[in-house]
Design a protein around this motif. Structure first.
Motif, short mmCIF file in Angstrom:
data_model
loop_
_atom_site.label_atom_id
_atom_site.label_comp_id
_atom_site.label_asym_id
_atom_site.label_seq_id
_atom_site.Cartn_x
_atom_site.Cartn_y
_atom_site.Cartn_z
N LYS A 258 31.37 46.95 58.00
CA LYS A 258 31.35 45.91 59.03
C LYS A 258 31.84 44.57 58.47
O LYS A 258 32.58 43.84 59.14
CB LYS A 258 29.94 45.76 59.58
N SER A 259 31.43 44.24 57.26
CA SER A 259 31.85 42.97 56.66
C SER A 259 31.92 43.09 55.15
O SER A 259 31.24 43.92 54.54
CB SER A 259 30.87 41.85 57.04
N VAL A 260 32.78 42.25 54.56
CA VAL A 260 32.96 42.20 53.10
C VAL A 260 32.96 40.73 52.68
O VAL A 260 33.72 39.93 53.23
CB VAL A 260 34.29 42.85 52.67
N LYS A 261 32.12 40.41 51.72
CA LYS A 261 32.06 39.03 51.20
C LYS A 261 32.16 39.08 49.68
O LYS A 261 31.43 39.83 49.03
CB LYS A 261 30.75 38.37 51.64
N VAL A 262 33.05 38.27 49.11
CA VAL A 262 33.30 38.29 47.67
C VAL A 262 33.16 36.88 47.11
O VAL A 262 33.63 35.91 47.73
CB VAL A 262 34.71 38.85 47.36
N THR A 263 32.52 36.76 45.94
CA THR A 263 32.34 35.46 45.30
C THR A 263 33.50 35.15 44.36
O THR A 263 34.27 36.03 43.99
CB THR A 263 31.02 35.42 44.51
N GLU A 264 33.56 33.89 43.96
CA GLU A 264 34.57 33.49 43.00
C GLU A 264 34.21 33.99 41.61
O GLU A 264 33.03 34.21 41.30
CB GLU A 264 34.70 31.96 42.99
N ALA A 265 35.21 34.17 40.77
CA ALA A 265 34.99 34.67 39.42
C ALA A 265 34.12 33.71 38.62
O ALA A 265 34.41 32.52 38.54
CB ALA A 265 36.33 34.87 38.71
N GLY A 266 33.03 34.23 38.07
CA GLY A 266 32.13 33.43 37.25
C GLY A 266 31.25 32.48 38.02
O GLY A 266 30.50 31.70 37.42
N LYS B 12 33.28 37.71 36.04
CA LYS B 12 32.41 38.60 36.82
C LYS B 12 32.33 38.12 38.27
O LYS B 12 32.20 36.91 38.54
CB LYS B 12 31.02 38.62 36.19
N MET B 13 32.39 39.04 39.22
CA MET B 13 32.36 38.72 40.64
C MET B 13 31.34 39.63 41.34
O MET B 13 30.95 40.67 40.80
CB MET B 13 33.76 38.92 41.26
N THR B 14 30.94 39.22 42.55
CA THR B 14 29.98 40.00 43.33
C THR B 14 30.54 40.22 44.73
O THR B 14 31.00 39.27 45.37
CB THR B 14 28.62 39.31 43.42
N ALA B 15 30.48 41.46 45.19
CA ALA B 15 30.90 41.80 46.56
C ALA B 15 29.68 42.30 47.33
O ALA B 15 28.90 43.11 46.81
CB ALA B 15 31.99 42.85 46.54
N THR B 16 29.53 41.82 48.56
CA THR B 16 28.47 42.28 49.44
C THR B 16 29.10 42.99 50.62
O THR B 16 29.86 42.38 51.38
CB THR B 16 27.59 41.12 49.93
N LEU B 17 28.80 44.27 50.77
CA LEU B 17 29.37 45.09 51.84
C LEU B 17 28.25 45.49 52.80
O LEU B 17 27.24 46.05 52.39
CB LEU B 17 30.02 46.35 51.27
N VAL B 18 28.44 45.18 54.08
CA VAL B 18 27.48 45.56 55.12
C VAL B 18 28.17 46.55 56.05
O VAL B 18 29.33 46.34 56.44
CB VAL B 18 27.00 44.33 55.91
N THR B 19 27.48 47.63 56.39
CA THR B 19 28.06 48.67 57.24
C THR B 19 27.44 48.66 58.63
O THR B 19 26.40 48.04 58.86
CB THR B 19 27.88 50.06 56.62
N PHE B 20 28.07 49.36 59.54
CA PHE B 20 27.54 49.49 60.90
C PHE B 20 26.30 50.37 60.93
O PHE B 20 25.61 50.43 61.96
CB PHE B 20 28.61 50.05 61.83
N THR C 97 25.42 45.79 47.23
CA THR C 97 25.70 44.66 46.35
C THR C 97 26.38 45.19 45.11
O THR C 97 25.78 45.97 44.35
CB THR C 97 24.42 43.90 45.98
N ILE C 98 27.62 44.79 44.90
CA ILE C 98 28.45 45.36 43.84
C ILE C 98 28.91 44.24 42.90
O ILE C 98 29.61 43.31 43.34
CB ILE C 98 29.67 46.09 44.42
N ASP C 99 28.51 44.31 41.66
CA ASP C 99 29.03 43.42 40.62
C ASP C 99 30.20 44.12 39.94
O ASP C 99 30.12 45.30 39.61
CB ASP C 99 27.95 43.08 39.59
N PHE C 100 31.27 43.38 39.70
CA PHE C 100 32.44 43.98 39.08
C PHE C 100 33.23 42.92 38.31
O PHE C 100 33.08 41.71 38.56
CB PHE C 100 33.34 44.64 40.13
N GLY C 101 34.04 43.39 37.37
CA GLY C 101 34.86 42.48 36.58
C GLY C 101 35.44 43.18 35.37
O GLY C 101 35.05 44.31 35.04
N PRO C 102 36.37 42.52 34.68
CA PRO C 102 37.01 43.13 33.51
C PRO C 102 36.05 43.26 32.35
O PRO C 102 35.16 42.43 32.16
CB PRO C 102 38.16 42.19 33.20
#
Length: 445
Positions: A209-217, A281-289, A295-300
């Protein structure tokens, strides 16, 4: 034919039969295996796969360790992450059933020739060792797997032989000192890397339903956010300006984001603290219907020394999930009994799938996964990547010869008028007049 001749012929025939039997017997004795196990025997005698509680595969400095925990196989040197149980069981079944095709009387000192030297620096001479133990830690079997046995070419036109493919593999049973054996089984899945024995189960996100991503660091700063009203519609960019046009091709990958995600390895806990590039490091928040929130943390990852788990270009990822799954469905007032039965059945099936998905994903919490850049590539986008780029202005067209293009200062004395065209003029050619009719008639006489 006389009686004496018949007797002589019978005597000759008897001598030939006895000679033939003696030759066959001598050949049989000459080819009799000097090893404890002969062709057709099981490689491992009295082996019971169900007794195995620990399995180690070692090749040089690379090692994978699988163990049974609460009745399930786990990879011990990956913090007991679930193992690919069907693959482990298939390997044990193969060991139980594999037969000897030939015994080779050879001392263990000849191990390098068969590719079975555990200390060799040459990869062709280095063997792969397997150790099987029971619950009490007692060693049930120890095997070393060497080179493949290459068959002769099946092509009669090949005068050099070879090229017939592998027909077996050299195996040493450390509990049998009589020799080395050849089996028809190649054991292609016998790999020492722990990553190949991990279960493939991973996060499966559906109906986003929605995707929100933060800035690196910067975990508190939102870089961009996408949302949509229905799972059949396209995403829109939250906060889009009227002057901005959305590039829908950049948004389309988010419809199936992480639906078929795969990981390459699990980073052990003792290595995770120094594995991240924290400023990236960045964080993505995914909400579904379906009311799932991921809550997904990801980065190199930080590139470490050669031969280690992580290298330049690898990415890290963690997953956490919460969900609100409805216990009952909303029933319309005018619903018939037949419709209600079908709807209740469909709701129960969906509810079960959601609960299983939630439970499976929650088991991933606290783990740090090594993934490819492709897995998180869509989440690495910047807000500007969703906006259509303005079309480049067309270059100014050249005016008539001698005309100064607009915007360029005209040199003094140069009139802003077209120069006269230079034309090539051909001098006129004199054409003689046509003859008069009287002259034509005179010529005809």
């Amino acid at each position: 034919m006389s009686k004496r001749q018949v007797i002589v012929l019978w005597a000759i025939a008897l001598v030939l039969v006895v000679t033939l039997i003696a030759v066959k017997s001598s050949r049989s004795e000459g080819f009799q295996s000097a090893t404890d196990r002969s062709r057709g025997d099981n490689l491992l005698a009295d082996f019971e796969p169900t007794e195995v509680a620990k399995l180690e595969i070692i090749r040089g400095d690379t090692r994978s360790i699988m163990a049974k925990k609460d009745g399930q196989w786990v990879v011990s040197n990956r913090d007991d992450f679930p193992a690919d149980t069907p693959a482990v069981n298939e390997l044990l079944r193969t060991l139980d059933e594999v037969k000897v095709t030939q015994g080779v009387e050879a001392d263990p000192s000849f191990a390098p020739r068969f590719g079975m030297d555990p200390k060799a620096s040459d990869d062709e001479e280095l063997g792969t060792e397997m150790i099987l133990s029971n619950d009490a830690g007692t060693e049930l079997a120890r095997l070393t797997f060497g080179k493949n046995v290459e068959g002769e070419s099946a092509n009669p036109m090949n005068p050099f032989g070879g090229g017939g493919g592998s027909t077996g593999r050299f195996v040493r049973n450390h509990g049998d000192s009589s020799g080395i054996y050849i089996t028809s089984e190649l054991f292609p899945t016998l790999l020492p890397e722990a990553s190949v024995w991990l279960s493939n189960d991973f996060v499966k996100v559906q109906r986003i339903k929605s995707v929100k991503v933060t800035e690196a660091g910067k975990p508190e700063a939102v870089a961009w956010e996408l949302t949509r009203e229905d799972d059949t519609k396209d995403f829109t960019l939250v906060g889009k300006q009227d002057s901005e046009n959305i590039d829908n091709s950049a948004l389309s990958p988010f419809k199936n984001l992480l639906s078929y995600a795969r990981f390459e390895d699990v980073v052990p806990a003792d290595a995770t603290k120094t594995a991240w590039q924290d400023d990236q490091k960045m964080t993505a928040t995914l909400v579904t219907f379906d009311n799932f929130t991921y809550t997904i943390d990801f980065g190199p990852a930080k590139a470490s020394e050669e031969g280690s788990l992580l290298k330049e270009g690898d990415y890290l990822m963690t997953v956490a999930v919460t969900a609100e799954i409805a216990a009952e469905r909303e029933k319309p007032e005018d619903e018939s009994e037949e419709d209600a039965k079908k709807a209740d059945e469909a709701f129960a099936n969906t509810k079960k799938e959601l609960e299983e998905n939630l439970a499976a994903t929650q088991k991933l919490a606290g783990r740090v996964f090594k993934v490819s850049k492709f897995t998180v590539d869509a989440l690495l986008k910047q807000r500007a990547d969703f906006i259509q780029k303005p079309e480049a202005a067309a270059p100014p067209q050249a005016g008539p010869p001698g005309m100064v293009p607009p915007g360029i200062a005209r040199p003094p004395g140069l009139p802003n008028q077209p120069r006269p065209r230079v034309q090539a003029v051909t001098p006129p050619i004199e054409v003689p007049p046509a003859p008069k009719p009287e002259e034509e008639a005179k010529d005809g006489e």
